[in-house]
Design an enzyme around this catalytic site. Structure first.
Site, short mmCIF file in Angstrom:
data_model
loop_
_atom_site.label_atom_id
_atom_site.label_comp_id
_atom_site.label_asym_id
_atom_site.label_seq_id
_atom_site.Cartn_x
_atom_site.Cartn_y
_atom_site.Cartn_z
N CYS A 265 -1.05 6.82 -1.30
CA CYS A 265 -1.82 5.92 -2.16
C CYS A 265 -2.98 6.67 -2.80
O CYS A 265 -3.47 7.68 -2.29
CB CYS A 265 -2.36 4.74 -1.36
N HIS B 148 -0.65 9.00 4.22
CA HIS B 148 -1.56 8.00 3.67
C HIS B 148 -2.55 8.71 2.75
O HIS B 148 -2.73 9.94 2.82
CB HIS B 148 -2.34 7.30 4.79
#
Length: 309
Positions: free
Chosen positions: A186, A144
């Site tokens: 991301c 992430h």
């Protein structure tokens, strides 16, 4: 009954999610001076010929291809409020296969804390004996993320801190050699809805050995950092097939690593992600979204992975 595969994003939770403000107290790597004499007698790497120094391609005929580190973070501490990254194991397995085909010595690590990520990369950068006899260094981080940040399973860390052990005299064995980082995560919380293109109109009518000298190169030189998405945006991952970026990267490597330079391959990766992928989810507001990777290159020469004899 198995649930159908869907696309999801590699980000911290949407506004207000538990743990979204989590901060990790991790100090940056502290290393040597930033001045970079390009001579073993002055604290740099091996002595090379001036022909090699001024060549347009990196020297890729060392005894070893080099080390490839894969950090695959899938399951995170509950306090962070981050979902499990289903599909990431497919990414890791695919990269492992590609890197081994290319001749790298692959080291795979699953579910690392921030401190462990720093330790793994610090160890790889300080292995001077191995690095001196290697063409380059490769690292893939699957996790992430937020803009300029990736997550260990216990918190977040800036990407620049992870790169620090490889800069300048911190990593003498890789001075003047390519240090290549590929980051699937991301970089924000925006969706890219794309723009329609009239292909027919768009095409239009466009035609298809000397004395040894001491040199210095910038400490930030010879890096390539390829992010799966541009700053500010979500990066997409399919629960069955893996992330769009790594799927495309693995496919392009499989077909072209023997004959094509790295930056050309990465441009092909950009095209594949941009043209061939579009989100399909159970949430209407997340459907039909697009993605474009972002390549930051400080390379000074072409990277060509000619097969090892």
């Amino acid at each position: 009954m198995t649930e159908p595969a869907t696309d999801s994003v590699d980000a911290s939770p949407m506004a207000g999610g538990e743990g979204s403000e989590d901060k990790t107290d991790s100090k940056p790597y502290s290393g040597g001076a930033t001045g970079l004499p390009f001579s073993s007698g002055s604290g740099g790497g091996e002595i090379i010929t001036s022909e090699e120094f001024y060549a347009d391609e990196y020297k890729m005929d060392y005894p070893r291809r080099g080390k490839a580190v894969i950090i695959n973070n899938k399951t995170f501490a509950r306090k962070l409020g981050l979902g499990e990254r289903t599909g990431t194991d497919q990414d890791a397995a695919s990269l492992n296969m590609r890197f081994m085909e290319m001749g790298f010595t692959v080291e795979m690590f699953n579910n690392l804390e921030v401190g462990e990520m720093l330790q793994v990369l610090g160890k790889a950068s300080s292995d001077d004996e191995f690095n001196l006899n290697s063409d380059c260094f490769m690292c893939a981080i699957l996790s992430h993320g937020e803009e300029g940040v990736v997550f260990g399973i216990d918190g977040k860390i800036e990407v620049k801190q992870l790169l620090e052990p490889f800069k300048g005299n911190n990593c003498k064995g890789l001075i003047g050699k390519p240090k290549l980082f590929f980051i699937q995560a991301c970089q924000g919380m925006q969706f890219d809805s794309g723009v329609e293109v009239n292909v027919s109109d768009a095409r239009g009518e466009i035609p298809m050995e000397r004395d040894i000298q001491v040199h210095k190169i910038p400490s930030e030189a010879d890096f390539l950092i390829a992010y799966s998405v541009v700053p500010g945006y979500y990066s997409w991952r399919n629960s069955a097939n893996g992330s769009w970026f790594i799927q495309a990267f693995s496919d392009i490597l499989a077909r072209h690593w023997r004959t094509m330079d790295l930056l050309t391959m990465m441009t092909r990766v950009n095209k594949k992600v941009a043209y061939e992928f579009e989100s399909r989810t159970g949430k209407e507001f997340m459907n039909q979204k697009k993605q474009i990777p972002c390549i930051t290159s400080m390379l000074t020469k072409e990277v060509k992975f000619s097969p090892k004899k």
